[in-house]
Design a protein around this motif. Sequence first.
Motif, short mmCIF file in Angstrom:
data_model
loop_
_atom_site.label_atom_id
_atom_site.label_comp_id
_atom_site.label_asym_id
_atom_site.label_seq_id
_atom_site.Cartn_x
_atom_site.Cartn_y
_atom_site.Cartn_z
N ALA A 143 0.84 -1.20 0.00
CA ALA A 143 0.00 0.00 0.00
C ALA A 143 0.88 1.25 0.00
CB ALA A 143 -0.91 0.00 1.22
N VAL A 144 0.49 2.22 -0.80
CA VAL A 144 1.16 3.52 -0.81
C VAL A 144 0.76 4.24 0.47
CG1 VAL A 144 1.35 5.74 -2.01
CG2 VAL A 144 1.21 3.60 -3.33
N PRO A 145 1.73 4.73 1.24
CA PRO A 145 1.40 5.38 2.52
C PRO A 145 0.82 6.78 2.30
CG PRO A 145 3.72 5.64 2.07
CD PRO A 145 3.16 4.76 0.96
N ASP A 146 0.32 7.36 3.37
CA ASP A 146 -0.08 8.77 3.32
C ASP A 146 0.90 9.57 4.18
OD1 ASP A 146 -0.86 8.58 6.01
OD2 ASP A 146 -2.98 8.43 5.55
N LYS A 147 0.71 10.86 4.23
CA LYS A 147 1.65 11.75 4.94
C LYS A 147 1.80 11.40 6.41
CE LYS A 147 1.35 15.69 1.92
NZ LYS A 147 1.95 16.98 1.85
N ARG A 148 0.70 11.04 7.05
CA ARG A 148 0.79 10.71 8.48
C ARG A 148 1.67 9.48 8.72
NH1 ARG A 148 -4.43 11.78 7.76
NH2 ARG A 148 -4.95 9.58 7.82
N GLU A 149 1.56 8.52 7.82
CA GLU A 149 2.37 7.30 7.97
C GLU A 149 3.86 7.59 7.86
OE1 GLU A 149 0.61 3.62 6.08
OE2 GLU A 149 -0.64 5.20 5.21
N LEU A 150 4.22 8.67 7.18
CA LEU A 150 5.63 9.03 7.02
C LEU A 150 6.03 10.19 7.94
CD1 LEU A 150 6.10 8.78 3.15
CD2 LEU A 150 6.42 7.02 4.89
N ASP A 151 5.20 10.49 8.93
CA ASP A 151 5.45 11.59 9.88
C ASP A 151 5.65 12.93 9.18
OD1 ASP A 151 5.13 10.24 12.28
OD2 ASP A 151 7.23 9.61 12.35
N LEU A 152 4.82 13.19 8.18
CA LEU A 152 4.93 14.45 7.44
C LEU A 152 3.82 15.43 7.81
CD1 LEU A 152 5.96 13.04 3.97
CD2 LEU A 152 7.40 14.28 5.60
N GLY A 153 3.24 15.27 8.96
CA GLY A 153 2.24 16.20 9.44
C GLY A 153 2.87 17.15 10.44
N LYS A 154 2.36 17.11 11.64
CA LYS A 154 2.83 18.00 12.70
C LYS A 154 4.34 17.89 12.95
CE LYS A 154 1.97 19.03 17.57
NZ LYS A 154 1.14 18.68 18.74
N PRO A 155 4.94 16.69 12.97
CA PRO A 155 6.40 16.64 13.21
C PRO A 155 7.20 17.45 12.18
CG PRO A 155 5.46 14.45 13.45
CD PRO A 155 4.37 15.33 12.89
N MET A 156 6.77 17.41 10.91
CA MET A 156 7.48 18.16 9.88
C MET A 156 7.30 19.67 10.10
SD MET A 156 7.19 18.01 5.73
CE MET A 156 5.43 18.31 5.72
N VAL A 157 6.09 20.07 10.46
CA VAL A 157 5.83 21.50 10.71
C VAL A 157 6.71 22.00 11.85
CG1 VAL A 157 4.09 23.11 11.56
CG2 VAL A 157 3.47 21.44 9.82
N LEU A 158 6.80 21.20 12.90
CA LEU A 158 7.62 21.62 14.04
C LEU A 158 9.10 21.66 13.67
CD1 LEU A 158 5.77 19.81 16.96
CD2 LEU A 158 5.61 22.22 16.26
N ASP A 159 9.55 20.73 12.84
CA ASP A 159 10.94 20.78 12.36
C ASP A 159 11.20 22.06 11.58
OD1 ASP A 159 11.51 18.31 13.48
OD2 ASP A 159 11.38 17.21 11.58
N PHE A 160 10.24 22.42 10.73
CA PHE A 160 10.37 23.65 9.95
C PHE A 160 10.43 24.87 10.88
CE2 PHE A 160 8.47 27.40 7.99
CZ PHE A 160 9.27 27.56 6.87
N ALA A 161 9.51 24.93 11.82
CA ALA A 161 9.45 26.08 12.74
C ALA A 161 10.74 26.18 13.56
CB ALA A 161 8.24 25.97 13.65
N ARG A 162 11.24 25.04 14.01
CA ARG A 162 12.47 25.02 14.81
C ARG A 162 13.64 25.58 14.00
NH1 ARG A 162 11.93 20.00 15.95
NH2 ARG A 162 10.68 20.26 17.81
N GLU A 163 13.68 25.23 12.72
CA GLU A 163 14.81 25.65 11.88
C GLU A 163 14.65 27.06 11.31
OE1 GLU A 163 17.20 24.11 7.90
OE2 GLU A 163 15.94 22.72 8.99
N PHE A 164 13.44 27.39 10.85
CA PHE A 164 13.26 28.64 10.09
C PHE A 164 12.47 29.73 10.82
CE2 PHE A 164 13.94 25.33 6.89
CZ PHE A 164 14.99 25.89 6.18
N LEU A 165 11.73 29.36 11.85
CA LEU A 165 10.94 30.34 12.60
C LEU A 165 11.15 30.16 14.10
CD1 LEU A 165 7.54 29.96 10.68
CD2 LEU A 165 9.20 31.81 10.40
N PRO A 166 12.41 30.14 14.56
CA PRO A 166 12.64 29.84 15.97
C PRO A 166 11.92 30.80 16.92
CG PRO A 166 14.64 30.69 14.94
CD PRO A 166 13.64 30.46 13.85
N GLY A 167 11.76 32.05 16.52
CA GLY A 167 11.06 33.02 17.37
C GLY A 167 9.56 32.78 17.44
#
Length: 147
Positions: free
Chosen positions: A67-91
Amino acid sequence: MSPTVPVSFKELLDTFELVSMANPLGEYQAFICRQTGKIYCHSDSEDFAEITDELPHDVEDDEKYIAVPDKRELDLGKPMVLDFAREFLPGAFDEVRYIFSKRGAYQKFKALLVRKHALEQWYDFENKATEQALRRWCEFNSIAVTD
């Protein structure tokens, strides 16, 4: 598990995006045939009637199909957003974390990105993270990809 016949990464990525878009409601499924590399897409929803294949009778056989996974199965939801914020929007990290503790988070997150002039940066980050995660998934599942 032996490697599959090569699968077009572009076709897989397009299918992955469709599965991810439709899957909060579970309306769309896709499977890769490990022997032919063909991607079978299926939905019972009228919205997807034009892009629905008849599934093989043995699609549940994990040795033949995956089965082809979806974004949640690859942790591309909230974890990815938080990674982005940590790196590019720390404030704004705490604000982003708060946004994602409530309903309607993506709409509020996009508004924040517009205010911070970081929307294009987010799209670039999201696209790269999605491609990397999907390629890792392919490698882990012995799926050979082209392009």
